[in-house]
Design an enzyme around this catalytic site. Structure first.
Site, PDB file in Angstrom:
ATOM      1  CD  GLU A 111       5.659  48.650 -67.083  1.00 56.09           C
ATOM      2  OE1 GLU A 111       5.663  47.436 -67.300  1.00 56.09           O
ATOM      3  OE2 GLU A 111       6.712  49.371 -67.125  1.00 56.09           O
ATOM      4  CG  ASN A 150       5.803  54.553 -62.669  1.00 56.22           C
ATOM      5  OD1 ASN A 150       5.784  55.484 -62.968  1.00 56.22           O
ATOM      6  ND2 ASN A 150       6.380  53.565 -62.791  1.00 56.22           N
ATOM      7  CG  HIS A 159      11.283  54.007 -70.250  1.00 52.28           C
ATOM      8  ND1 HIS A 159      12.893  54.070 -69.635  1.00 52.28           N
ATOM      9  CD2 HIS A 159      10.529  53.443 -69.266  1.00 52.28           C
ATOM     10  CE1 HIS A 159      12.490  53.583 -68.316  1.00 52.28           C
ATOM     11  NE2 HIS A 159      11.273  53.081 -68.241  1.00 52.28           N
ATOM     12  CD  GLU A 207      10.176  53.424 -64.565  1.00 55.19           C
ATOM     13  OE1 GLU A 207      10.617  52.525 -65.501  1.00 55.19           O
ATOM     14  OE2 GLU A 207       9.471  52.799 -63.848  1.00 55.19           O
ATOM     15  CG  ASP A 243      15.465  55.395 -70.510  1.00 51.68           C
ATOM     16  OD1 ASP A 243      14.241  55.561 -70.937  1.00 51.68           O
ATOM     17  OD2 ASP A 243      15.712  54.453 -69.703  1.00 51.68           O
TER      18      ASP A 243
HETATM   19  C1  XIL Z   1      14.062  47.559 -65.807  1.00 57.28           C
HETATM   20  C2  XIL Z   1      15.370  47.456 -64.909  1.00 57.28           C
HETATM   21  O1  XIL Z   1      16.129  48.752 -65.211  1.00 57.28           O
HETATM   22  C3  XIL Z   1      16.374  46.168 -65.380  1.00 57.28           C
HETATM   23  O2  XIL Z   1      17.402  46.256 -64.701  1.00 57.28           O
HETATM   24  C4  XIL Z   1      15.472  44.802 -65.130  1.00 57.28           C
HETATM   25  O3  XIL Z   1      16.189  43.937 -65.751  1.00 57.28           O
HETATM   26  C5  XIL Z   1      14.020  45.149 -65.626  1.00 57.28           C
HETATM   27  O4  XIL Z   1      13.386  46.332 -65.373  1.00 57.28           O
HETATM   28  N1  XIL Z   1       9.713  49.887 -66.554  1.00 57.28           N
HETATM   29  C6  XIL Z   1       9.932  49.840 -65.190  1.00 57.28           C
HETATM   30  C7  XIL Z   1      11.263  49.342 -64.323  1.00 57.28           C
HETATM   31  O5  XIL Z   1       9.003  50.243 -64.153  1.00 57.28           O
HETATM   32  O6  XIL Z   1      10.927  48.654 -63.393  1.00 57.28           O
HETATM   33  C8  XIL Z   1      12.053  48.801 -65.368  1.00 57.28           C
HETATM   34  O7  XIL Z   1      13.353  48.389 -64.873  1.00 57.28           O
HETATM   35  C9  XIL Z   1      11.903  49.495 -67.019  1.00 57.28           C
HETATM   36  C10 XIL Z   1      10.690  49.606 -67.239  1.00 57.28           C
END
Ligand code: XIL
Length: 457
Positions: free
Chosen positions: A160, A202, A238, A265, A267
């Site tokens: 990020e 990422n 996401h 990641e 979802d």
């Molecule tokens: C999130 C986790 O799922 C949570 O448990 C934590 O509190 C915060 O981080 N992008 C990412 C992940 O790269 O590491 C994040 O994970 C979600 C967003």
């Protein structure tokens, strides 16, 4: 018993055994192929993974689904900077090690997440800046990647780092303020520490061709052209209630730069489109031959960081949702990764020519590759045995005034300023004629003029 009868008996047993083995194999593959995410992905040369909180491994519904459906895991939090280096220089690998053991026991590969990120930094790092932070960050990359060396399929080296919105530029952060080259410094340090892991950048909001993904695209293109070691780009994905129509085209343009792409990641917000979006993302990945795997960010809806979004593939009781079926169907319908993908030209920078004479009848030679920034450097030293081979070596360097070695890997250092010597550690001492090994060290100050000389014993 006469020989012929004995032979016939043995042959009969062997044939019966082979038949039984063959039948078992057929039955096993029919029973598993196409019926779990992991088997279906594996048939297509890919992985299907989930983010895991190791505390849940003792919950049986959770562990049963994880072990049945997934052949890759990533720590949801336990490999992040705040977890692995809670105090500066004091490392904690309990959660990460536990996940790696679980993965190894269950035939899963491990994604490493994440070496450097502006969030979830330990408090001590949040308060740092400039070269102190740069040095601490590179040390973190080196230590953590070294600890997990050989166990990680792909590392999110940097997470990020790009800004949202239309600028296409970097996000402001304490890391960014150490200099724009912090990302490449991190990738070089990660490569030196774990040459076998794929190194990924990422990010999120990169689900289509937009200003942010184009900024990242330009960085990856630049890295490839300058030999900065990068192997993959992770698309967090996401997602909300729609999917960009150029989602697949975006993956493909990165793949065309010569990197793998991974959905890291995934979802999706609940609603009428959830199952369709999960299916479409999976199809897009399958249609890109360099899309090597998909990871969903949790197992059941109740495990998700997205609260009430019900964003995952299993409901809270562990039942498969419609989204699950769409993903499984897309995996089964998609093409396999070509078994012999075209190999890219090496992406790492050409190593510098040896700075000592080439090996003659004995001895050894050493060459250095330097990654420097204002206030610090990482040196990767290649040691080559001469034609007689060696059972131990010693490399000397003279550091510029004010410079000092803070950390060494794959060798033992004597001294830290001025004339410093590095001796082999057990496992890289014995080298056959012309064989090569590597060690590295990190320092503060200037790395200019480091010229290693090698002595063999
Ligand atoms: C999130 C986790 O799922 C949570 O448990 C934590 O509190 C915060 O981080 N992008 C990412 C992940 O790269 O590491 C994040 O994970 C979600 C967003």
């Amino acid at each position: 018993m006469n020989h012929r009868r004995a032979l016939r008996a043995a042959v009969t047993i062997a044939v019966t055994g082979a038949l039984a083995a063959g039948m078992t194999m057929t039955l096993t593959s029919t029973a598993s192929a196409g019926t779990t995410l992991r088997a279906s992905a594996a048939e297509k040369g890919r992985y299907f993974g989930a983010a895991v909180a190791t505390g849940k491994l003792s919950t049986s519904v959770y562990a049963t689904i994880l072990n049945r459906e997934f052949n890759s895991v990533v720590a949801e939090n336990e490999m992040k900077w705040d977890a692995t280096e809670p105090q500066q220089g004091r490392f904690s690998y309990t959660g990460g090690d536990r996940l790696v053991s679980h993965a190894q026991a269950n035939g899963m590969s491990v994604r490493g997440h994440a070496l450097l990120w502006h969030q979830q930094q330990p408090g001590w790092a949040q308060g740092m800046s400039g070269s102190a932070l740069r040095n601490a960050a590179i040390n973190h990359v080196t230590q953590v990647a070294t600890h997990f060396r050989g166990k990680i399929h792909s590392w999110d080296v940097v997470n990020e780092a790009f800004a949202d919105g239309g600028s296409g530029g970097r996000r402001d952060s304490n890391l960014q303020r150490t200099g724009n080259d912090w990302i490449e410094a991190a990738f070089r340090a990660a490569r030196a520490a774990d040459p076998g892991a794929k190194l990924c950048y990422n990010d999120y909001n990169t689900d289509g061709i937009n200003a942010k993904s184009t900024g990242i695209y330009n960085m990856v293109r630049d890295f490839k052209s300058r030999g900065v070691p990068i192997d993959c780009v992770g698309f967090q994905s996401h997602l909300g209630t729609s999917l960009a129509s150029d989602y697949q085209a975006n993956l493909q343009r990165f793949a065309d730069l010569g990197v793998d792409v991974q959905i890291t990641e995934l979802d999706v917000m609940t609603g009428g489109n959830q199952a369709n979006i999960f299916g479409a993302v999976t199809r897009a990945c399958m249609n890109v031959s360099r899309c090597t795997g998909i990871t969903v960010w949790g197992v059941r809806d109740c495990d998700s960081w997205r609260g009430s979004d019900n964003a995952l593939l299993f409901d809270c009781n562990g039942n498969k949702k419609a989204a699950y079926t769409n993903v499984l169907n897309a995996l089964n319908a998609g093409p396999a990764i070509p078994t012999d993908p075209p190999t890219d030209p090496p992406t790492d920078p050409p190593t510098d020519p040896p700075t000592t004479p080439p090996p003659g009848t004995g001895g050894c030679s050493a060459s250095v590759s330097l990654n420097s920034w204002t206030g610090g450097f990482v040196a990767t030293v290649k040691v080559t045995a001469g034609s007689a081979g060696t059972s131990g070596w010693n490399v000397g360097v003279t550091l510029a005034s004010g410079a000092s070695v803070t950390n060494t890997w794959s060798a033992t250092a004597t001294g830290s300023t001025g004339a410093v010597r590095f001796a082999n550690v057990d496992y890289n001492g014995r080298l056959g004629a012309g064989q090569v090994t590597e060690f590295g060290f990190q320092g503060t100050g200037s790395g200019a003029g480091i010229t290693p000389t090698c002595t063999a014993s």
